[in-house]
Design a protein around this motif. Structure first.
Motif, PDB file in Angstrom:
ATOM      1  N   GLY A   1       0.967  -1.685   0.136  1.00 52.11           N
ATOM      2  CA  GLY A   1       0.011   0.094  -0.078  1.00 52.11           C
ATOM      3  C   GLY A   1       1.226   1.102   0.313  1.00 52.11           C
ATOM      4  O   GLY A   1       1.734   1.602   0.241  1.00 52.11           O
ATOM      5  N   THR A   2       0.873   2.211  -0.421  1.00 53.61           N
ATOM      6  CA  THR A   2       0.827   3.416  -0.632  1.00 53.61           C
ATOM      7  C   THR A   2      -0.279   4.815   0.049  1.00 53.61           C
ATOM      8  O   THR A   2      -1.041   3.886  -1.090  1.00 53.61           O
ATOM      9  CB  THR A   2       2.101   3.865  -2.244  1.00 53.61           C
ATOM     10  OG1 THR A   2       2.313   4.602  -1.285  1.00 53.61           O
ATOM     11  CG2 THR A   2       0.097   4.186  -3.120  1.00 53.61           C
ATOM     12  N   GLN A   3       0.208   5.570   0.589  1.00 56.97           N
ATOM     13  CA  GLN A   3      -0.389   6.040   1.338  1.00 56.97           C
ATOM     14  C   GLN A   3      -0.716   7.958  -0.245  1.00 56.97           C
ATOM     15  O   GLN A   3       0.137   8.402  -0.261  1.00 56.97           O
ATOM     16  CB  GLN A   3      -0.008   7.336   2.743  1.00 56.97           C
ATOM     17  CG  GLN A   3      -1.156   8.105   3.371  1.00 56.97           C
ATOM     18  CD  GLN A   3      -2.385   7.611   3.692  1.00 56.97           C
ATOM     19  OE1 GLN A   3      -2.699   6.650   3.792  1.00 56.97           O
ATOM     20  NE2 GLN A   3      -3.586   8.452   3.585  1.00 56.97           N
ATOM     21  N   VAL A   4      -2.248   8.231  -0.217  1.00 56.30           N
ATOM     22  CA  VAL A   4      -2.415   8.735  -1.318  1.00 56.30           C
ATOM     23  C   VAL A   4      -3.282  10.972   0.196  1.00 56.30           C
ATOM     24  O   VAL A   4      -4.395  10.031   0.279  1.00 56.30           O
ATOM     25  CB  VAL A   4      -3.676   8.984  -2.423  1.00 56.30           C
ATOM     26  CG1 VAL A   4      -3.312  10.025  -2.647  1.00 56.30           C
ATOM     27  CG2 VAL A   4      -2.026   8.184  -2.904  1.00 56.30           C
ATOM     28  N   THR A   5      -2.945  11.195   0.186  1.00 56.74           N
ATOM     29  CA  THR A   5      -3.283  12.185   1.159  1.00 56.74           C
ATOM     30  C   THR A   5      -3.819  13.231   0.213  1.00 56.74           C
ATOM     31  O   THR A   5      -3.223  14.598  -0.563  1.00 56.74           O
ATOM     32  CB  THR A   5      -2.897  12.695   1.842  1.00 56.74           C
ATOM     33  OG1 THR A   5      -2.393  11.422   3.231  1.00 56.74           O
ATOM     34  CG2 THR A   5      -3.762  13.752   2.741  1.00 56.74           C
ATOM     35  N   VAL A   6      -5.298  13.476  -0.398  1.00 59.79           N
ATOM     36  CA  VAL A   6      -5.548  15.247  -0.994  1.00 59.79           C
ATOM     37  C   VAL A   6      -5.672  16.154   0.140  1.00 59.79           C
ATOM     38  O   VAL A   6      -6.979  15.704   0.986  1.00 59.79           O
ATOM     39  CB  VAL A   6      -6.573  14.813  -1.920  1.00 59.79           C
ATOM     40  CG1 VAL A   6      -6.898  16.196  -2.447  1.00 59.79           C
ATOM     41  CG2 VAL A   6      -6.050  13.932  -2.515  1.00 59.79           C
ATOM     42  N   SER A   7      -5.337  17.570   0.453  1.00 59.90           N
ATOM     43  CA  SER A   7      -6.007  18.190   0.880  1.00 59.90           C
ATOM     44  C   SER A   7      -6.650  19.393   0.181  1.00 59.90           C
ATOM     45  O   SER A   7      -6.315  19.558  -0.531  1.00 59.90           O
ATOM     46  CB  SER A   7      -4.681  19.481   1.355  1.00 59.90           C
ATOM     47  OG  SER A   7      -3.870  19.502   0.961  1.00 59.90           O
ATOM     48  N   ASN A   8      -7.709  19.913   1.097  1.00 61.16           N
ATOM     49  CA  ASN A   8      -8.380  21.472   0.596  1.00 61.16           C
ATOM     50  C   ASN A   8      -7.672  22.755   0.400  1.00 61.16           C
ATOM     51  O   ASN A   8      -6.029  22.730   1.107  1.00 61.16           O
ATOM     52  CB  ASN A   8      -9.461  21.954   1.243  1.00 61.16           C
ATOM     53  CG  ASN A   8     -10.893  20.481   1.240  1.00 61.16           C
ATOM     54  OD1 ASN A   8     -11.026  20.482   0.340  1.00 61.16           O
ATOM     55  ND2 ASN A   8     -10.859  20.216   1.927  1.00 61.16           N
TER      56      ASN A   8
END
Length: 121
Positions: A114-121
């Motif tokens: 797994g690889t983390q994807v984080t999307v911020s506003n």
């Protein structure tokens, strides 16, 4: 016997893009389907896209038009181009492969870490 290693996750602003990669290695005779899944916080893991050895592709409705899956059979690799990211795309992205080993036996499924994807506003 088989390892799948993902790369390319990270933190990105909404509207941005990411490219994920996954390479399979080990005692592989043939890979049938390669797929990308994601698991958002507090939710079940869901498939986002898959591609078979002939190039046939399926996408989850939620990602159609924004995600592009591709593979390189010679490299046992699968890729996911993610565009127009939204905070709802945040999660851990996993690659999976349904494959035959060089030893005897039927179809087996293997997962990456797994690889983390984080999307911020």
């Amino acid at each position: 016997q088989v390892q799948l290693v993902e790369s390319g996750g990270g933190l990105v602003q909404a509207g941005g893009s990411l490219s994920l990669s996954c390479a399979a290695s080990g005692s592989i005779r043939k890979i049938n389907v390669m797929a990308w899944y994601r698991q958002a916080p507090g939710k079940q893991r869901e498939v986002v896209a898959n591609i078979d050895s002939g190039g046939a592709i399926n996408y989850a409705d939620s990602v159609k038009g924004r995600f592009t899956i591709s593979r390189d059979n010679a490299k046992n690799a699968v890729y996911l181009q993610i565009n127009s990211l939204t905070p709802e795309d945040t999660g851990v992205y996993y690659c999976a492969a349904n494959l035959f080993l060089t030893s005897a036996g039927g179809l087996r499924q293997y997962w990456g870490q797994g690889t983390q994807v984080t999307v911020s506003n």
